[in-house]
Design an enzyme around this catalytic site. Structure first.
Site, PDB file in Angstrom:
ATOM      1  N   PRO A 181       0.762  -1.280  -0.038  1.00 12.97           N
ATOM      2  CG  PRO A 181       0.094  -1.138   2.123  1.00 12.97           C
ATOM      3  CD  PRO A 181       0.630  -2.009   1.282  1.00 12.97           C
ATOM      4  CD  GLU A 208       1.188  -3.366  11.142  1.00 12.54           C
ATOM      5  OE1 GLU A 208       1.165  -2.087  10.762  1.00 12.54           O
ATOM      6  OE2 GLU A 208       0.145  -4.258  11.433  1.00 12.54           O
ATOM      7  NE  ARG A 264      -7.346  -6.200 -20.794  1.00 12.38           N
ATOM      8  CZ  ARG A 264      -7.687  -5.174 -21.746  1.00 12.38           C
ATOM      9  NH1 ARG A 264      -6.941  -4.350 -21.759  1.00 12.38           N
ATOM     10  NH2 ARG A 264      -8.807  -5.443 -22.293  1.00 12.38           N
ATOM     11  CG  ASP A 324      -8.611  -1.430 -22.984  1.00  8.29           C
ATOM     12  OD1 ASP A 324      -9.829  -1.601 -23.672  1.00  8.29           O
ATOM     13  OD2 ASP A 324      -7.750  -2.356 -22.789  1.00  8.29           O
TER      14      ASP A 324
END
Length: 248
Positions: free
Chosen positions: A89, A116, A154, A169
């Site tokens: 993150p 953690e 992809r 896209d």
């Protein structure tokens, strides 16, 4: 391309690789993959891969030894110098541009953490990229890794049925994609725009460009700041702004 995924829960990932586009791409030998349970590499007699953080604090931290050994094992096996991607993150926010960059590589290694966090030496001396798929926290890195893998595979040559699909896209052009319609031409009183039924390819392309700009302006205006606008696109945006001001 070859992809290694280091995870404590390989069963979370198997289903994704055996479904839809990823399954077809694998069957066409456009890429190969290997799921590595890095618990198998721990030298701890209890098979532990985590420990308490120095200095105290809540949670457990992944220890460096099994992760380093697992990465070195898959690297020695393939004889390549891979991009080693830490799902985290705190990492760089993932974008289509990054997917296109990863799609040029021959070997990707993903490290999926739990608990953690990671021992900092993993970040400093092992990985080449730290990637976050958004500003939120997941239980582990597996879901994020699957998102990245899907977006990369992809883009590999001949993976998608239509070669024009990926370049059109959303985000591939720097803008959001234009709206799409299919049959029937009228459904419950809602009609497909006349331009799309006209057969005039130049007008259709112009409509799509305009609608792409409109959608980006209305939904993700910040994308326009980094997009190099042509004179025609600037003119279209000015018209959209005037129309919006008029309706206020």
């Amino acid at each position: 391309m070859h992809i290694d995924i280091l995870t404590l829960f390989p069963e979370m990932i198997e289903g994704v690789f055996n479904t839809s586009i990823l399954k077809k791409a694998r069957e066409k030998e456009k890429f190969s993959y290997n799921l590595v349970n890095f618990r198998d590499y721990t030298e701890n007699k209890h098979k532990k891969v985590d420990d308490y953080p120095y200095g105290g604090g809540a949670g457990m931290v992944l220890t460096p030894q099994p992760v380093f050994d697992a990465v070195e094992a898959v690297t020695n096996e393939t004889k390549t110098k891979p991009r080693v991607i830490l799902m985290c993150p705190q990492g760089e926010k993932y974008t289509q541009k990054k997917a296109e960059e990863f799609a040029q590589e021959e070997h990707l290694v993903f490290i999926c953490g739990h608990y953690e966090g990671y021992d900092e030496r993993i970040r400093e001396h092992l990985v080449t990229d730290e990637i976050s798929i958004g500003d939120y926290v997941l239980t582990g890195g597996e879901l994020g890794a699957m998102v990245v893998v899907d977006s990369v595979v992809r883009l590999l040559p001949d993976v998608l049925g239509n070669e024009e699909s990926a370049p059109q896209d959303s985000f591939s052009t720097g803008l959001l994609e234009h709206p799409h319609y299919t049959r029937p031409a009228e459904f419950r009183g809602m009609k497909v725009p006349d331009t799309l039924l006209s057969g005039d390819h130049a007008k259709i392309e112009e409509w799509r460009k305009r609608e792409s700009l409109k959608r980006t302006y209305e939904r993700r205006k910040e994308l326009l700041e980094s997009h190099s606008l042509s004179d025609e696109e600037i003119k279209i945006l000015e018209e959209l702004r005037k129309r919006k001001d008029k309706n206020l």
